[in-house]
Write a protein that holds these residues in place. Structure first.
Motif, PDB file in Angstrom:
ATOM      1  N   SER A  41     -10.603   4.450   9.076  1.00 39.77           N
ATOM      2  CA  SER A  41     -10.001   4.871   7.805  1.00 39.77           C
ATOM      3  C   SER A  41     -11.038   5.510   6.907  1.00 39.77           C
ATOM      4  O   SER A  41     -12.198   5.114   6.901  1.00 39.77           O
ATOM      5  CB  SER A  41      -9.404   3.667   7.068  1.00 39.77           C
ATOM      6  OG  SER A  41      -8.399   3.062   7.824  1.00 39.77           O
ATOM      7  N   VAL A  42     -10.593   6.505   6.155  1.00 38.19           N
ATOM      8  CA  VAL A  42     -11.379   7.044   5.047  1.00 38.19           C
ATOM      9  C   VAL A  42     -10.510   6.859   3.804  1.00 38.19           C
ATOM     10  O   VAL A  42      -9.283   6.731   3.900  1.00 38.19           O
ATOM     11  CB  VAL A  42     -11.777   8.525   5.239  1.00 38.19           C
ATOM     12  CG1 VAL A  42     -12.755   8.676   6.378  1.00 38.19           C
ATOM     13  CG2 VAL A  42     -10.580   9.417   5.441  1.00 38.19           C
ATOM     14  N   TYR A  43     -11.151   6.837   2.664  1.00 38.48           N
ATOM     15  CA  TYR A  43     -10.455   6.527   1.413  1.00 38.48           C
ATOM     16  C   TYR A  43     -10.634   7.656   0.413  1.00 38.48           C
ATOM     17  O   TYR A  43     -11.719   8.234   0.302  1.00 38.48           O
ATOM     18  CB  TYR A  43     -10.986   5.215   0.837  1.00 38.48           C
ATOM     19  CG  TYR A  43     -10.722   4.059   1.774  1.00 38.48           C
ATOM     20  CD1 TYR A  43      -9.585   3.283   1.636  1.00 38.48           C
ATOM     21  CD2 TYR A  43     -11.584   3.790   2.826  1.00 38.48           C
ATOM     22  CE1 TYR A  43      -9.312   2.251   2.512  1.00 38.48           C
ATOM     23  CE2 TYR A  43     -11.327   2.762   3.721  1.00 38.48           C
ATOM     24  CZ  TYR A  43     -10.190   1.999   3.562  1.00 38.48           C
ATOM     25  OH  TYR A  43      -9.920   0.987   4.450  1.00 38.48           O
ATOM     26  N   ILE A  44      -9.565   7.947  -0.307  1.00 45.35           N
ATOM     27  CA  ILE A  44      -9.599   8.948  -1.360  1.00 45.35           C
ATOM     28  C   ILE A  44      -9.356   8.205  -2.669  1.00 45.35           C
ATOM     29  O   ILE A  44      -8.363   7.480  -2.820  1.00 45.35           O
ATOM     30  CB  ILE A  44      -8.529  10.044  -1.164  1.00 45.35           C
ATOM     31  CG1 ILE A  44      -8.857  10.897   0.067  1.00 45.35           C
ATOM     32  CG2 ILE A  44      -8.479  10.962  -2.376  1.00 45.35           C
ATOM     33  CD1 ILE A  44      -8.285  10.408   1.315  1.00 45.35           C
ATOM     34  N   LEU A  45     -10.292   8.360  -3.590  1.00 44.96           N
ATOM     35  CA  LEU A  45     -10.201   7.743  -4.904  1.00 44.96           C
ATOM     36  C   LEU A  45      -9.884   8.835  -5.914  1.00 44.96           C
ATOM     37  O   LEU A  45     -10.608   9.830  -6.012  1.00 44.96           O
ATOM     38  CB  LEU A  45     -11.538   7.080  -5.262  1.00 44.96           C
ATOM     39  CG  LEU A  45     -11.702   6.584  -6.699  1.00 44.96           C
ATOM     40  CD1 LEU A  45     -10.775   5.402  -6.975  1.00 44.96           C
ATOM     41  CD2 LEU A  45     -13.153   6.204  -6.967  1.00 44.96           C
TER      42      LEU A  45
END
Length: 182
Positions: free
Chosen positions: A4-8
């Motif tokens: 997973s990668v996360y976008i804030l």
């Protein structure tokens, strides 16, 4: 195997973000990418110095000691994107180019204006936050939209069907951040 990668997406409430918000009517006007749910490896294009909004470029953001620490009421939304290990490798290779050449990159303020005109304004080594995050995906072969990275807004991430909502609220109330903050 997936990863997973996360976008804030954030809204610090600064004069600059309030000005952008007035025009966009979007709740969040800054985008960052992270390779961990704790957001300790968080990258974007934004303020290089927390006190100076005019000094912008490629930044490794630090929630506890950087710009966000000056704005404890920052609101945010965090999304997760499931990707393959191979896609993570590609994204990290693209990111490594930014890290190695960080002093050469500038903030693309004209590009922000271009988005409002629906006309991409691109310069080499110059990005705005959502353009940078989109560029990481684009160069890694991950297609989230049918538009150029120079036209992607933070709000486009909110409407992207491939992203899964993880959290929405005050940044310092987000579990993994709150645990570090206490």
């Amino acid at each position: 195997m997936t990863s997973s990668v996360y976008i804030l997406l954030t809204d610090t409430g600064t004069l600059f973000t309030r000005s952008i918000k007035q025009y966009t009517k979007a709740p969040y006007n800054h985008a960052s990418i992270s390779f961990d749910k704790e957001l300790s490896e968080l990258y974007s294009f934004g303020r290089k110095k927390p006190n100076n909004p005019l000094s912008g470029g490629f930044v490794k953001e630090d929630i506890l000691h950087g710009t966000y620490s000056r704005y404890p009421n920052t609101t945010c939304v965090i999304y997760k994107l499931e990707v393959t290990e191979r896609e993570v490798e590609k994204m990290r290779r693209v990111l490594e180019v930014f890290i190695k050449n960080k002093s050469k990159f500038l903030y693309n303020l004209l590009g922000v204006i271009g988005v409002s005109l629906k006309e991409p304004i691109e310069f080499s080594n110059s990005y705005f936050c959502s353009q940078f995050v989109s560029e990481i995906f684009h160069r890694s072969g991950i297609k989230l939209w049918d538009k150029l990275p120079a036209l992607v807004t933070p709000d486009d991430f909110r409407t992207c069907e491939r992203l899964q909502l993880v959290f929405e609220g005050r940044l310092f109330d987000y579990g993994p951040v709150k645990d570090k903050f206490l």
